[in-house]
Structures are given as structure tokens and as C-alpha cells.
Design an enzyme around this catalytic site. Structure first.
Site, mmCIF file in Angstrom:
data_model
loop_
_atom_site.group_PDB
_atom_site.id
_atom_site.type_symbol
_atom_site.label_atom_id
_atom_site.label_comp_id
_atom_site.label_asym_id
_atom_site.label_seq_id
_atom_site.Cartn_x
_atom_site.Cartn_y
_atom_site.Cartn_z
ATOM 1 N N THR A 155 -4.601 -6.017 -7.384
ATOM 2 C CA THR A 155 -3.898 -5.631 -8.602
ATOM 3 C C THR A 155 -4.187 -6.651 -9.726
ATOM 4 O OG1 THR A 155 -1.705 -4.764 -9.041
ATOM 5 C CG2 THR A 155 -1.811 -6.966 -8.292
ATOM 6 N N ARG A 182 5.204 5.992 -2.675
ATOM 7 C CA ARG A 182 5.516 4.584 -2.355
ATOM 8 C C ARG A 182 5.579 3.747 -3.647
ATOM 9 N NH1 ARG A 182 2.388 -0.342 -3.370
ATOM 10 N NH2 ARG A 182 3.134 -1.872 -1.885
ATOM 11 N N VAL A 183 6.545 2.837 -3.710
ATOM 12 C CA VAL A 183 6.671 1.961 -4.876
ATOM 13 C C VAL A 183 6.537 0.516 -4.418
ATOM 14 C CG1 VAL A 183 8.150 1.240 -6.794
ATOM 15 C CG2 VAL A 183 8.241 3.603 -5.979
ATOM 16 N N GLY A 184 5.690 -0.239 -5.091
ATOM 17 C CA GLY A 184 5.509 -1.654 -4.747
ATOM 18 C C GLY A 184 6.345 -2.559 -5.627
ATOM 19 N N ASP A 185 5.966 -3.816 -5.688
ATOM 20 C CA ASP A 185 6.735 -4.830 -6.415
ATOM 21 C C ASP A 185 6.466 -4.849 -7.922
ATOM 22 O OD1 ASP A 185 4.074 -5.720 -5.436
ATOM 23 O OD2 ASP A 185 4.474 -7.374 -6.807
ATOM 24 N N THR A 204 1.146 -10.987 -6.763
ATOM 25 C CA THR A 204 0.248 -10.011 -6.142
ATOM 26 C C THR A 204 0.283 -10.188 -4.626
ATOM 27 O OG1 THR A 204 -2.087 -9.417 -5.865
ATOM 28 C CG2 THR A 204 -1.669 -11.603 -6.709
ATOM 29 N N GLY A 205 0.034 -9.081 -3.921
ATOM 30 C CA GLY A 205 0.100 -9.089 -2.459
ATOM 31 C C GLY A 205 0.762 -7.812 -2.009
ATOM 32 N N GLY A 207 3.312 -5.367 -1.693
ATOM 33 C CA GLY A 207 4.517 -5.249 -2.510
ATOM 34 C C GLY A 207 5.800 -5.290 -1.708
HETATM 35 N N1 ASP Z 1 1.515 -5.851 -5.277
HETATM 36 C C1 ASP Z 1 0.790 -4.634 -5.405
HETATM 37 C C2 ASP Z 1 1.500 -3.533 -4.676
HETATM 38 O O1 ASP Z 1 1.969 -3.742 -3.592
HETATM 39 C C3 ASP Z 1 -0.589 -4.703 -4.866
HETATM 40 C C4 ASP Z 1 -1.356 -5.901 -5.280
HETATM 41 O O2 ASP Z 1 -0.833 -6.962 -5.525
HETATM 42 O O3 ASP Z 1 -2.573 -5.771 -5.370
HETATM 43 O O4 ASP Z 1 1.541 -2.427 -5.170
#
Ligand code: ASP
Length: 267
Positions: A155, A182-185, A204-205, A207
Site C-alpha cells: 500500500t 473486507r476493510v483494512g486499517d 502498512t502491513g 490491516g
Molecule cells: N494495510 C493495508 C491493508 O491491510 C495493506 C498494506 O499495508 O499494504 O489493507
């Protein structure tokens, strides 16, 4: 002094850092830090190297749903699961500045983007289609697919500090493999993004892990000993995590894997 820091997602190759330095040097020419971070994230959304905007990963059903957010001290805007737009980060800014709300999701977010003049745009690429094949193989093999074999977490994010005024922005196609909806961070304040009291951060990581830790807010709370706190976070995570931002005037880049990042400063 004006400073801006960018990341291309945890797991992204440091070979991309020179490109991000270039995007940082273009973006720093704006007067306002929010203009700068939105411009920086748009460069990355339009660049197929990254998992945001054009080049976003696909959900397991083959659709593309994107999340993006912007934050300044005291205000926030985000879009969740937006579809068929080129620059979700711009829509997130318009949510913050042009509605009484802070978050719009799904068809409401997409409809709002159209009202604001964002034309229908298909962000899918051959790279995303190829990645989908891999994601489906992983997902069929293992019900806990997401944790055993995360395929894509690259991301993008940016934080700027212009004379002590901080703005942050980030955008993602999401962690793959993932279900539709799905919803991430990324669009959740305090998880993927946080700005307050001269501190600004984007994460990032995976979520889900970032949300469970409320990572951005947790690090803000420990900003007096940020590096030590990061060591504890990294030691307790088997998953890839990364953050960039400013702790006062001091830029920081913290990640437990390689992470492309760029930086620019103007006195
Ligand atoms: N944090 C983002 C998510 O989980 C993905 C990412 O960091 O690349 O949607």
C-alpha cells in the site's frame, strides 16, 4: 522548514526508494502539507508498482475495492471499498472537506465520487489479474490463507510536516488474498493513520493486525520513546508491519521488513 516522507508499503523493494524520493521532491513544492501528501499519494496511485489506485490487487471474486484516507490535526476523511475511480485519496479529501461526514463507504462512496466529477475508471491491470490467480490458489489451499501467505501488502502513504503543520494520506487496494467487503486499517483513524500534536504517522502491513493494535494511536501515545515502543511491537509480531511519519521535526521510518520510502526537505 518543509519535509515530506513517503512509503511504498512494507515488503516493497528498496529499489523503489529512488522513485519515491522523486515523488517526494515533486510534492514538496506545494504550500500546504495536505496538498503535498495528496499529490504524493496520487503519484503512487497512478504508478503500477504499487498496490493502490491503478494496480490495486483484486478481491477473491475478481473485483477491486479500494480504501483511502487523509488526516490533519482535528480533521479526517476516508473512503472504504470505493470502486471504479482513479484516485481514491482525492475522494477521501473531498469527504473531509465537502461533506458533514468523515467516512463514506461502498456504493455511497462511489456515488459521491461521481457527483464530485470523478469519471468511471477501471483500475485493473494484468499484474492484478496474475496476482488474483496466485491469491485464489493460496485461498483454496488454506482457510487461514490470509495469515499463512499474505501475497500483497504494498500500500502507499505519505506524511508532510510544513513549519510544524502536519498532514497524512494513504491509499490501498488491500492485503491479498481478501474477501469482497473486507476493510483494512487504511480508512480507520488511529489504526492506519493518525495526526495530532505535532505527530503524524501512516502504517502498512496486514490491516487486521494493525487494527487489533490500533497501531498508529498506540505509537502516538508512546511518542516520547517511539523507537523503544516500535521494538516491542516488532518483537511481538510475526507479520510484516511498517510505519513512517514525523515525531515533531524528526522523520521516522520503522519496519520489520524491507520497505521502499522516499524523503524530501526544503529549508
Ligand atoms: N494495510 C493495508 C491493508 O491491510 C495493506 C498494506 O499495508 O499494504 O489493507
Amino acid at each position: 522548514m518543509r519535509q515530506i516522507i513517503l512509503h511504498g508499503g512494507v515488503g516493497s523493494s528498496s529499489d523503489l526508494s529512488a522513485l519515491l524520493d522523486k515523488y517526494a521532491s515533486y510534492s514538496i513544492n506545494y504550500e500546504d502539507p495536505l496538498d503535498a501528501v495528496v499529490a504524493a499519494v496520487k503519484y503512487m496511485e497512478d504508478d503500477l508498482n504499487f498496490n493502490a489506485g491503478t494496480g490495486s490487487t483484486m478481491r477473491l471474486d475478481g473485483s477491486i475495492q479500494m480504501d483511502a484516507a487523509v488526516m490533519i490535526d482535528g480533521n479526517f476523511g476516508s473512503v472504504i471499498n470505493i470502486e471504479y475511480v482513479k484516485n481514491p485519496v482525492q475522494v477521501a479529501r473531498e469527504v473531509m472537506e465537502g461533506t458533514p461526514h468523515v467516512i463514506l463507504c461502498s456504493d455511497g462512496a462511489t456515488k459521491f465520487a461521481r457527483e464530485k466529477g470523478h469519471p468511471q475508471y477501471d483500475p485493473s491491470t494484468d499484474k492484478a489479474k496474475k496476482r488474483l490467480e496466485d491469491a485464489r490458489k493460496v485461498a483454496t489451499k488454506d482457510p487461514r490463507f490470509f495469515y499463512s501467505s499474505p501475497l500483497s501488502v504494498d500500500t502507499v502513504g505519505a506524511v508532510a510536516n510544513f513549519e510544524g503543520k502536519i498532514a497524512a494520506a494513504l491509499s490501498t487496494g488491500g492485503s491479498s488474498p481478501m474477501m469482497r467487503g473486507r476493510v483494512g486499517d487504511t480508512p480507520i483513524p488511529g489504526s492506519g493513520i493518525f495526526v495530532k500534536d505535532g505527530f503524524g504517522i501512516v502504517a502498512t502491513g496486514i490491516g487486521e493486525e494493525i487494527i487489533r493494535r490500533q497501531l498508529s494511536f498506540a505509537l502516538y501515545c508512546k511518542k516520547e520513546r517511539l523507537e523503544d515502543e516500535w521494538k516491542i511491537v516488532a518483537a511481538n509480531s510475526e507479520f510484516s508491519l511498517g510505519v513512517v511519519g514525523f515525531n515533531g521535526q524528526k522523520p521516522f521510518v520503522l519496519a520489520n521488513r524491507s520497505m521502499a520510502h522516499g524523503f524530501a526537505t526544503v529549508e
